[in-house]
Structure formats: structure tokens, C-alpha cells
Design a protein around this motif. Structure first.
Motif, PDB file in Angstrom:
ATOM      1  N   SER A  63       0.330  26.383 -66.368  1.00 54.92           N
ATOM      2  CA  SER A  63      -1.075  26.875 -67.190  1.00 54.92           C
ATOM      3  C   SER A  63      -1.912  25.600 -67.911  1.00 54.92           C
ATOM      4  O   SER A  63      -3.080  25.837 -68.091  1.00 54.92           O
ATOM      5  CB  SER A  63      -0.567  27.881 -68.294  1.00 54.92           C
ATOM      6  OG  SER A  63       0.049  28.660 -67.604  1.00 54.92           O
ATOM      7  N   VAL A  64      -1.174  24.447 -68.163  1.00 54.92           N
ATOM      8  CA  VAL A  64      -1.872  23.519 -69.014  1.00 54.92           C
ATOM      9  C   VAL A  64      -1.931  22.202 -67.940  1.00 54.92           C
ATOM     10  O   VAL A  64      -1.101  22.030 -67.449  1.00 54.92           O
ATOM     11  CB  VAL A  64      -1.135  23.493 -70.158  1.00 54.92           C
ATOM     12  CG1 VAL A  64      -1.910  22.341 -70.969  1.00 54.92           C
ATOM     13  CG2 VAL A  64      -1.023  24.611 -71.006  1.00 54.92           C
ATOM     14  N   VAL A  83      -2.255  30.053 -64.963  1.00 53.19           N
ATOM     15  CA  VAL A  83      -1.183  29.638 -63.840  1.00 53.19           C
ATOM     16  C   VAL A  83      -2.096  29.558 -62.337  1.00 53.19           C
ATOM     17  O   VAL A  83      -2.803  30.238 -62.058  1.00 53.19           O
ATOM     18  CB  VAL A  83      -0.035  30.659 -63.621  1.00 53.19           C
ATOM     19  CG1 VAL A  83       0.785  30.302 -62.481  1.00 53.19           C
ATOM     20  CG2 VAL A  83       0.650  30.523 -64.960  1.00 53.19           C
ATOM     21  N   SER A  84      -1.814  28.377 -61.869  1.00 56.88           N
ATOM     22  CA  SER A  84      -2.516  28.250 -60.464  1.00 56.88           C
ATOM     23  C   SER A  84      -1.773  27.414 -59.767  1.00 56.88           C
ATOM     24  O   SER A  84      -1.061  26.343 -60.390  1.00 56.88           O
ATOM     25  CB  SER A  84      -3.718  27.748 -60.864  1.00 56.88           C
ATOM     26  OG  SER A  84      -4.021  26.453 -61.340  1.00 56.88           O
ATOM     27  N   MET A  86       0.150  23.353 -60.576  1.00 57.45           N
ATOM     28  CA  MET A  86       1.566  23.333 -60.498  1.00 57.45           C
ATOM     29  C   MET A  86       1.852  22.024 -59.583  1.00 57.45           C
ATOM     30  O   MET A  86       2.644  21.527 -59.666  1.00 57.45           O
ATOM     31  CB  MET A  86       2.261  24.577 -60.051  1.00 57.45           C
ATOM     32  CG  MET A  86       2.208  25.745 -61.027  1.00 57.45           C
ATOM     33  SD  MET A  86       3.088  27.044 -60.448  1.00 57.45           S
ATOM     34  CE  MET A  86       4.842  26.687 -60.584  1.00 57.45           C
ATOM     35  N   ARG A  87       1.087  22.305 -58.530  1.00 56.45           N
ATOM     36  CA  ARG A  87       1.216  21.047 -57.497  1.00 56.45           C
ATOM     37  C   ARG A  87       0.969  19.777 -58.524  1.00 56.45           C
ATOM     38  O   ARG A  87       1.615  18.717 -58.231  1.00 56.45           O
ATOM     39  CB  ARG A  87       0.134  21.070 -56.405  1.00 56.45           C
ATOM     40  CG  ARG A  87       0.737  22.067 -55.446  1.00 56.45           C
ATOM     41  CD  ARG A  87       0.066  21.817 -53.864  1.00 56.45           C
ATOM     42  NE  ARG A  87      -1.203  21.984 -54.178  1.00 56.45           N
ATOM     43  CZ  ARG A  87      -1.938  23.402 -54.121  1.00 56.45           C
ATOM     44  NH1 ARG A  87      -1.313  24.325 -53.533  1.00 56.45           N
ATOM     45  NH2 ARG A  87      -3.282  23.517 -53.970  1.00 56.45           N
ATOM     46  N   LYS A  88      -0.059  19.540 -59.237  1.00 53.27           N
ATOM     47  CA  LYS A  88      -0.348  18.256 -60.061  1.00 53.27           C
ATOM     48  C   LYS A  88       0.667  18.047 -60.994  1.00 53.27           C
ATOM     49  O   LYS A  88       0.985  16.722 -61.205  1.00 53.27           O
ATOM     50  CB  LYS A  88      -1.582  18.464 -60.576  1.00 53.27           C
ATOM     51  CG  LYS A  88      -2.884  18.674 -59.755  1.00 53.27           C
ATOM     52  CD  LYS A  88      -4.071  18.682 -60.574  1.00 53.27           C
ATOM     53  CE  LYS A  88      -5.303  18.795 -59.530  1.00 53.27           C
ATOM     54  NZ  LYS A  88      -6.535  19.035 -60.417  1.00 53.27           N
ATOM     55  N   ASN A  89       1.356  18.973 -61.547  1.00 49.71           N
ATOM     56  CA  ASN A  89       2.313  18.591 -62.667  1.00 49.71           C
ATOM     57  C   ASN A  89       3.796  18.745 -61.790  1.00 49.71           C
ATOM     58  O   ASN A  89       4.797  18.848 -62.731  1.00 49.71           O
ATOM     59  CB  ASN A  89       2.479  19.967 -63.554  1.00 49.71           C
ATOM     60  CG  ASN A  89       1.070  19.716 -64.481  1.00 49.71           C
ATOM     61  OD1 ASN A  89       0.424  18.509 -64.230  1.00 49.71           O
ATOM     62  ND2 ASN A  89       0.514  20.678 -64.994  1.00 49.71           N
TER      63      ASN A  89
END
Length: 966
Positions: free
Chosen positions: A348-349, A269-270, A274-277
Motif C-alpha cells: 500500500s505504501v 494495494v496494487s 508490490m512488484r516494486k517492493n
């Protein structure tokens, strides 16, 4: 209270002895009777409510046969139910666990990561919340259904059927059957994907269809052999699912604080990931152009079974208290789990890893990414997902055949009778059929292709449940009384809107086809006998019998003469339609808004009271096919028929039973003949009194019959005076009279169409009965049996000095009036002296009906045509109103002046000459001469219509207000 047998033996023995004495039986010392009054002794004392019920049933007007046996049988059932309560399930194990297990299945582990990779976090959460909101609103509607009475065993199908009606229940059961059958294929294909993704060395080379067939065969064998073990291991299956979810979330934490697996796309988790997804990034994968719509259709099967807990309604301690909280709690918990899963997996992915398709041999199978996230070992997730898919597949494969068997047993769809098992047996035929159908779907070999159909069937089912609850709640239907406090009809309406929106948004054409199929199935079930025997009421815990037979020897169904009710009110045969409340409300509103005169003038419709004859055996006496003629007249005139008869007897129990028997036979006859109306039979000391009662009492408010139909009596024993009194009573009550006569029957449904003429005779009066003499044949000619006939208007006018010139002008004037009224007819003018047909002449010596409200407009127009007018100006004929003429002081000519050498009147000769071959003749009923004996009058009418095939004699009351011409 001491409930031992010794403590209650004496009072119960006294009660049984008193009951047997009331029946006239003698009780023996061994507790039996010499006339069959055998009552088994109970094992415990009856509650107070049963004692009160026994006293009520002991009244003389209530059935008393085996009352104690019925009461104590109900009490023993209550005792058995209380004993089995300890082994039944509560809200957690009976509702929450199975619902949670069905929702948290293959979609959560295999498809949610792929959906998030395509739709992003925001749209992924939108898909989940939209789907879960639909499931939650449907759960609220289902909670209302569950709390509308005490749910019995049978699951969602039985509850919907008992609460909303057999039609809704049948459609819901069929859709749930299809949903569960498609669900079996989805779970099997999901299990195959997990095996091939987790063990590529072992199962990678095995074709998906072959592996799916092997798994489905194994599940079918388990269901056939040991279906009871499926429910026992439900908690074990759910534990494996929860353990798998915990392993995934633990893996997310480990990868976030540790090094992760960057080479596999797992970065922990980063905020950057999260911004990219966060936003959507739809890509074409496996030949499919993915979008929000496609992802919604793929995900929705995950939340398509919030009703799983309702399927165990028969195994719950308190279904009303367990189903609502258990179902809604399961939907809320799964919504939270799905939301957390979306956030942690997408955070996370990397996106490329989420939408990756690793198997070249199976290009439509995405990566099993949650397996790589698991901690401490990936096999926890694999085993949990396998347990989830196999458990859900077993439950669906066990539930679908039982739905099919229930539909066959209830006889809602006759073709499904073959799947109904015998009592207590397993539905093996239904299991084999469902397994075969699921096998065909497994052969598709693509979970993505099967899942949207599950969405479609479930959404259609949910929409039906929601709209039915919304409608019944809005109408405040008395039989729909849910106790669930959160239910509002607006909530169900919102649920219906969401279901319909998702259906048409994801698959518009398929949604239209599904709704059309559901509508056709509803109409089909509505026509089946099983829909009328399955009522929309719950089963009564204690059957209440309404009436005692006339003698103790009468048993249930032993006497066809009686209408003894041998079932409880909740089990009576009769259509239980959810629209009945709306029909009553609509009828009530229309009846209250109806005002005097609404059924007359230009909006006149035939509302006919047919006073039929009933013989001593309570059978309808056939009268020249009058029922067929009434059916044609009422159907084409959009009117109504009341077919009423009289049982001649004193009002007593036996005569009332005979009247009920005759009423049932009349109703059946009306259905067979297609008569749109109602049947009724009354008891009166004489036929004349009974008919007088019907003439006065039939109707409601201003909604009363405007026409009375009678059959012309032809038997030698006919009572002419009674018939004539009925005719006069009809006129006095301002109703038009139709008397059917003739040598032939009116055509029925099986008779060929008639081809010939329909003659309307107007003798010395143009357009009598304000046009009804033309309106009635006009309506009949619109029917298929009469449409090939030709209408002809025969005008019999007094002789004038103008002769043929006057005849031509009269014919042209009448044709123009017919054209203005929209009637196509030939016109024939005949001249006859008034002394040749004195009964039709306007003379004070005849009993011509007069009322203060006689319509003058058309009659005064006609008077100018029929009183020797020279017809010099046609507009005077059509538009000018003449004042009524005073009665002539001249006495009528002697009857001998109107008899020729053959003994017939000249009018009779004209009728025979011009209409002897006509299919139907309509003419005014001749008035009776003052002081003329009734029998002599009837003989004169017999001579008038002698030799005619079919005749309708019409007598106007003088109050007719029919706008036949514009």
C-alpha cells in the motif's frame, strides 16, 4: 460424604489418641497432651492417600514427630489451593494475552514498515519467519521445562532453576533481568517517538532524553505504588493494540478501493507497487549502512518475549496445561499478524515513504507511516501504540526488579543480597536500581542502538534454555521427564543453532562477549553456597521424614551427634548439577570397560587407601600431616585417595550415627586439605577387623586401591600385633604398603616450600617394588612444596673384591637407567656386609613376601648388580635376566654381630650419617624375622628411623607391575 466437623470428630479424636499413646503421652479431654502432643483438629476429612501415608509414618523406623500436624497442614494447603483456583487464570488470560501483548509492540507499528522498505517483501518475510521460528522452538523447550513437574510461582527463572538446576537458573535470571531492563528503555524510547511523530507541535521541541526521563519516572512511580493494577489492565492494553491493527488493515482496504493519498506515498494495494517492493533495496539512512543483518537485529526484539506467559506460572490454574498451548498459540498468531502486516503495508505504501525520516531534529526516527494508513481516524493507531508501549514498559519494569530480588533471595550471586526484600514486601530497592539503569539507557536517545542489545541478551538466554533441554533430552536424564508431546531434543538443538547463528551473524564480537560473560557467571554461581541449597527438583507437596530421633525429646538440629534429616528429600542440601547424570553415565561406561591390569604397568597411578585413626569422639587423629602428603601425591599422580576409618563398636544405631558424624568430618577435612578422593567410616568390633573389611571391600570391579597408607604408631599403648597383622593382610591382598613416620609433619598448604634433599635408600636390592621407591618421590617432587628439593639415590650394596672400581661402574649403570627413566638424581653407592643389615638380606629365615606373580624383569637385572657382579659389561647389567636364586640354607648371623658400641646397627648409623638432615627418606620396610615378637620388630624399626625428619617406609607385595623405565 459428610464433611461436617461433627461427622469426623470421633474418628479423628481416636486417631490422635492412638498416636499419642504410641508416643507415651496421655491425652486430655481438651485435645491436648501433657508432653506437647498438641494436634489441631482439621476442618474436613483427610483423603485416602493421606491415611495410607499416616500408616507408613507410624512405623518404628520412621520419624513420627507431629505427623498428624504435618499431614493436616498439607491437607489445609490443598483446600486453600482448591479455593483459590476459581480466582486463578487460564491459558487465554494468563498466558496467551500477556504473550501476545509483549510481542505485538512498538516494533510492529514503528519499525516493521521501515524494515520492509529496506529489505523488501521477500527478505522482510524471511526476517519475520526466522525470528518467529527461533521464538517458536524456544517456546517448545520452555513448554518442556514447564511440564517437567508442577511449576511453582516465580516465572521463567524459577522454572528453569527448579528443572535444570541453580546454575542455569541463575544465568537465565540474570539475562532476563538485563533483557527486561533494556526492554524498558526500548519501550520508553518508542513511546517518545510516537509522541513526537504524532504531536510535533506539542512534543517536537522537547528533547527526546528529557521526554523519556519524564515518562520513565511516571512508570516507576506507578510500579512503586500500584503494581497490582498493571496486570488488571493487561486486557485493556491488548484491546488497544488489536484495535490499532484492525484500523491499519481497514485503512489499507479503504485506500485500495478509494483514491488513497498519493501525495503522502500511500497508493493502496496494487500489483505494481508490490512488484516494486518485492525485492530488497538497501540504502544508507541516518549514517547507517542498512542490510539484511542490520534489519534482523532491529526486528528481533519484537519476538523476544514468548516467555511472558511463563512469568505468571504462580497465578495459573494449571500451569502444565496452560503454558504450552498459550505460548505456542501466541507465537503462531503473532507470526501471522506480522506476515500480513508486511504484505499489506508494503503493497500500500511506496518505498520512499516507508524509509522516510520526516523530523530534522531527530534524524534517526523513521516516519510513522501506519498512522497515515489508519481508518477511520489516525488517533486509533496512536492511542493503541501508546497503550502498547506503556503497558509493555510497565510489565518489564515490574518484572525485572522481581528477577533481581529473586536472585538476591536465592543467594546465587551474593552481591545481589541487598536487593532481596523481606517476606511479603515489595522489592523497592530493586525497582529503584532497575529504573536507574533504564534511565541510563534512555539517555542514549536512540531506539535503534538499544534494540540490538535486547536481541543479544534474549538470544543468549534462549540458547542456554534450548541447549540444556537438548542435552537432558538426549541423555534421557531421569530427573528430566517433560510430558509435552511435541518436545524432542532435536527440536531444542535446532533452536540452539538458530539462536547462535543469529547472534554471531548480527553481532559476532558482542555475541562472543555475551557467551563468555554467561559462562563466567555460570562458573561463579557454581562456586556459591546458594547453588548447592537450590536443588534441581521441584518442591515436594508433602515432606516425608526419614527417621525418628533416638528419643522423643530430640528435636530438629538439637543433637549434633546425629544426622537426623529435618527436611524433605527435595530440600536437602547438596549440589544439583545438570551434569550429574552425564558424570554417572561416563563413570558407568568407564567402569564396565575397565579390565584387570589397566591400572598397572605403564599406566599405574596412585590409588591409595589411607587407613586413618578415629578416636572415641568421632574425630580424625592427626598423623604427621599424612593428609597433606596424600593430597600432594594423588594430585601430582592424577590418582585417587580413599580416606577410611573404623569406629570400634558393635553395629547399632548409636554407633552408626557416630560413623556418619565421623564421615562428615572427614569429608570436610578432605575439602579443606585439598585431598582428591572420598571419605568413609565403618563400624567393626575391633580396629583390626574393620581394616580387614576395608582392605577386602573397598573398590568396585577392577577399580580397586593398589596402595595402602598407614601411619607408624608411636604411642606407648600401641598394639604391635594388630598393626603387623594389617601389614601382612595388605601384602596378602597384593597391595603396596606406605608407612609414614618421622619426627616432623609433612608440609601443608600454609607451610613454606621445603629446600633440601629427598633420599631414596635401596638396601641390597636395586629398584625394589618395581620402581615405586623412585616413582613416589618423583611424583612428590612435582608439587610446589617439594620442587626445590634435590633427589638422591643411595644404593647399599654388599661388599665385593672389586672395591671402588665396582662402585664406579655400578654408579654409572644406575645413572644411565635413571636417565632412561627420565629421573634426575644424584647417586651414592655405599658398601655394607649382609651381616651388618641382616633384615634386608635375602634369607629364608625372614618373612619376605613372595607371590607367584612377582615381576622378574627389573628385579633380575638388579640382582646382577647387587650380588657381587664384577660389572665387566654394562649391557649384561641392563638387559640380561638372571634366574632367581634359591634361598640360602645358612642361618642369619646373630643380631649381636650387627650392633656397635652405641647399641645401633651399622645401617642405622649410615642412615643417620647420610640422611639425618634430609627432608624426606624413603626406604623399604624391614621384614620381620621368623618367630620374632611383633613388639621387638617395631622397636627395631623405631631404632632404624630414629632421628630422621620424615620417612616413608615402603613394602612391596611382589605383584607390582610398574613400567618406570622404558
Amino acid at each position: 460424604q459428610d464433611s461436617s466437623p461433627v461427622a469426623i470428630s470421633v474418628p479423628l479424636a481416636v486417631q490422635r489418641t492412638q498416636l499419642c499413646r504410641r508416643r507415651g503421652h496421655t491425652r486430655t479431654n481438651k485435645g491436648s497432651t501433657d508432653k506437647g502432643c498438641t494436634i489441631a483438629a482439621p476442618t474436613r476429612a483427610a483423603p485416602l492417600y493421606i491415611d495410607r501415608l499416616r500408616k507408613m509414618l507410624a512405623t518404628p523406623r520412621v520419624r513420627k514427630t507431629d505427623v498428624d500436624a504435618i499431614v493436616f497442614e498439607a491437607e489445609s494447603r490443598r483446600v486453600q489451593q482448591a479455593a483459590s483456583t476459581a480466582t486463578k487464570l487460564g491459558a487465554i488470560k494468563g498466558v496467551f494475552v500477556p504473550t501476545l501483548q509483549n510481542i505485538m509492540g512498538i516494533i510492529l507499528f514503528v519499525r516493521v514498515p521501515f524494515i520492509v522498505g529496506q529489505a523488501g517483501i521477500l527478505e522482510g518475510l524471511g526476517i519475520i519467519w526466522l525470528s518467529c521460528a527461533t521464538a517458536l522452538l524456544t517456546a517448545v523447550s520452555m513448554s518442556a521445562v514447564a511440564t517437567n513437574g508442577r511449576p511453582k510461582s516465580g516465572g521463567c527463572y524459577a522454572m528453569v532453576k527448579n528443572s535444570l538446576g541453580a546454575q542455569f537458573g541463575g544465568v537465565t535470571g540474570a539475562l532476563l533481568f538485563l533483557s527486561n531492563t533494556f526492554g524498558v528503555a526500548m519501550y520508553v524510547l518508542g513511546c517518545v517517538e510516537v509522541l513526537q511523530l504524532s504531536f510535533p507541535a506539542t512534543f517536537g521541541d522537547l528533547p527526546m532524553r528529557v521526554l523519556g526521563a519524564i515518562i520513565l519516572t511516571g512508570l516507576s512511580v506507578i510500579v512503586l505504588v500500584g503494581v497490582e493494577y498493571v496486570a488488571r489492565f493487561a486486557v485493556l492494553f491488548l484491546f488497544g493494540v488489536l484495535l490499532a491493527v484492525a484500523a491499519i488493515w481497514a485503512g489499507v482496504i479503504v485506500h485500495s478501493v478509494g483514491d488513497g493519498k498519493p501525495n503522502q506515498g500511500i497508493v493502496g494495494v496494487s500489483g505494481d507497487n508490490m512488484r516494486k517492493n518485492l525485492m530488497s533495496e538497501y540504502r544508507e539512512k541516518a549514517g547507517v549502512e542498512w542490510s539484511f543483518k542490520a534489519c534482523l537485529a532491529l526486528f528481533f526484539p519484537a519476538v523476544t518475549d514468548p516467555l511472558a506467559g511463563s512469568n505468571l506460572s504462580g497465578d495459573l490454574k494449571d500451569p502444565q496445561a496452560s503454558i504450552p498451548p498459550g505460548t505456542i498459540a501466541a507465537v503462531v498468531v503473532t507470526t501471522i499478524v506480522f506476515s500480513i502486516q508486511v504484505v499489506v503495508v508494503s503493497g500500500s505504501v511506496e518505498r520512499d515513504a516507508l524509509i522516510e525520516f520526516p523530523l530534522d531534529d531527530f534524524p534517526r526516527v523513521p516516519r510513522f507511516v501506519v498512522k497515515d494508513l489508519a481508518w477511520p481516524h489516525e488517533m486509533i493507531v496512536v492511542i493503541g501504540v501508546l497503550l502498547s508501549t506503556l503497558g509493555a514498559g510497565l510489565q518489564s519494569l515490574a518484572g525485572a526488579p522481581r528477577l533481581l530480588a529473586a536472585l538476591g533471595k536465592d543467594d546465587l550471586v551474593p552481591i545481589l543480597r541487598h536487593f532481596a526484600p523481606s517476606d511479603g514486601a515489595e522489592p523497592r530497592k530493586a525497582i529503584l536500581f532497575c529504573a536507574s539503569l533504564s534511565m541510563c539507557l534512555v539517555m542514549v536517545g536512540d531506539l535503534n542502538a538499544v534494540a540490538p542489545f535486547i536481541t543479544l541478551w534474549f538470544l543468549t538466554c534462549y540458547a542456554i534454555i534450548n541447549i540444556a533441554c537438548a542435552y537432558l533430552g538426549y541423555e534421557k536424564h531421569p530427573s528430566f521427564r517433560p510430558t509435552y508431546r511435541l518436545f524432542k531434543w532435536q527440536v531444542s538443538l535446532l533452536g540452539t543453532g538458530l539462536c547462535v547463528f543469529i547472534m554471531f551473524y548480527t553481532q559476532p564480537l558482542s555475541a562472543l562477549g555475551a557467551l563468555a560473560a554467561a559462562g563466567l557467571l555460570y562458573k561463579y554461581i557454581e562456586t556459591q553456597p546458594g547453588a548447592s541449597t537450590n536443588t534441581a527438583q521441584g518442591e515436594s507437596e508433602l515432606p516425608i521424614f526419614e527417621r525418628e530421633p533416638e528419643s522423643p525429646q530430640q528435636s530438629c538440629g538439637s543433637d549434633s551427634e546425629t544426622e537426623t534429616m529435618c527436611v524433605s528429600p527435595a530440600h536437602r542440601q547438596g549440589p544439583a548439577d545438570w551434569r550429574s547424570g552425564s558424570r554417572f553415565k561416563t563413570a558407568r561406561t568407564a567402569m564396565l570397560a575397565l579390565e584387570e591390569g589397566d591400572l598397572q604397568f605403564k599406566y599405574w597411578r596412585p590409588f591409595v587407601l589411607f587407613l586413618c585413626a578415629i578416636d572415641g569422639d568421632a574425630n580424625y587423629v592427626r598423623q604427621r600431616g599424612m593428609l597433606d602428603a596424600l593430597a600432594q601425591l594423588v594430585r601430582r599422580g592424577k590418582g585417587l585417595a580413599l580416606v577410611n576409618g573404623v569406629v570400634v563398636d558393635e553395629v547399632a544405631e548409636h554407633s552408626l550415627r557416630k560413623a556418619r558424624k565421623a564421615r562428615r568430618r572427614l569429608r570436610s577435612l578432605l575439602r579443606d586439605r585439598g585431598v582428591q578422593g572420598f571419605a568413609d567410616v565403618v563400624v567393626a568390633p575391633s580396629r583390626e577387623e574393620g581394616r580387614k573389611l576395608l582392605l577386602q571391600a573397598k573398590g568396585l570391579g577392577y577399580f580397586r586401591p593398589n596402595t595402602v597408607a598407614l601411619g607408624w604408631p608411636t604411642s606407648p599403648e600401641r598394639d604391635a600385633q594388630s598393626f603387623l597383622r594389617t601389614v601382612d593382610d595388605t601384602t596378602a591382598m597384593l597391595k603396596t604398603l606406605l608407612v609414614f613416620a618421622g619426627d616432623r609433619d609433612f608440609p601443608g598448604a600454609r607451610d613454606p616450600p621445603l629446600r633440601g634433599r629427598v633420599d631414596v635408600w635401596m638396601v641390597f636390592d636395586l629398584f625394589p617394588a618395581a620402581g615405586l621407591l623412585l616413582l613416589i618421590p618423583f611424583l612428590l617432587l612435582r608439587d610446589d612444596k617439594w620442587k626445590h628439593c634435590e633427589l638422591r639415590l643411595i644404593i647399599v650394596s654388599p661388599r665385593t673384591d672389586a672395591g671402588k672400581e665396582d662402585d664406579g661402574k655400578l654408579e654409572e649403570a644406575v645413572k644411565s637407567m635413571l636417565k632412561a627413566g627420565g629421573v634426575l638424581a644424584k647417586v651414592l653407592v655405599l658398601r655394607l656386609g649382609e651381616d651388618d643389615a641382616p633384615r634386608y638380606a635375602r634369607d629364608a629365615s625372614f618373612a619376605t613376601p613372595t607371590t607367584p606373580t612377582r615381576q622378574q624383569s627389573m628385579r633380575t637385572r638388579a640382582r646382577g648388580l647387587t650380588r657381587g657382579s664384577s660389572l665387566s659389561e654394562e649391557h649384561e647389567v641392563i638387559a640380561e635376566a638372571f634366574p632367581p636364586e634359591p634361598p640360602s640354607p645358612i642361618s642369619p648371623p646373630s643380631p649381636m654381630r650387627r650392633i656397635d658400641s652405641t647399641g645401633k646397627t651399622k645401617l642405622t648409623v649410615l642412615l643417620k650419617e647420610h640422611s639425618g638432615s634430609s627432608e624426606l627418606v624413603l626406604i623399604r620396610l624391614p621384614p620381620r624375622k621368623r618367630e620374632q615378637p611383633p613388639q621387638e620388630w617395631m622397636v627395631s624399626v623405631d631404632r632404624l628411623i630414629e632421628g630422621l625428619q620424615r620417612v616413608i617406609l615402603i613394602r612391596e607385595s611382589g605383584a607390582e607391575k610398574v613400567q618406570f623405565f622404558q
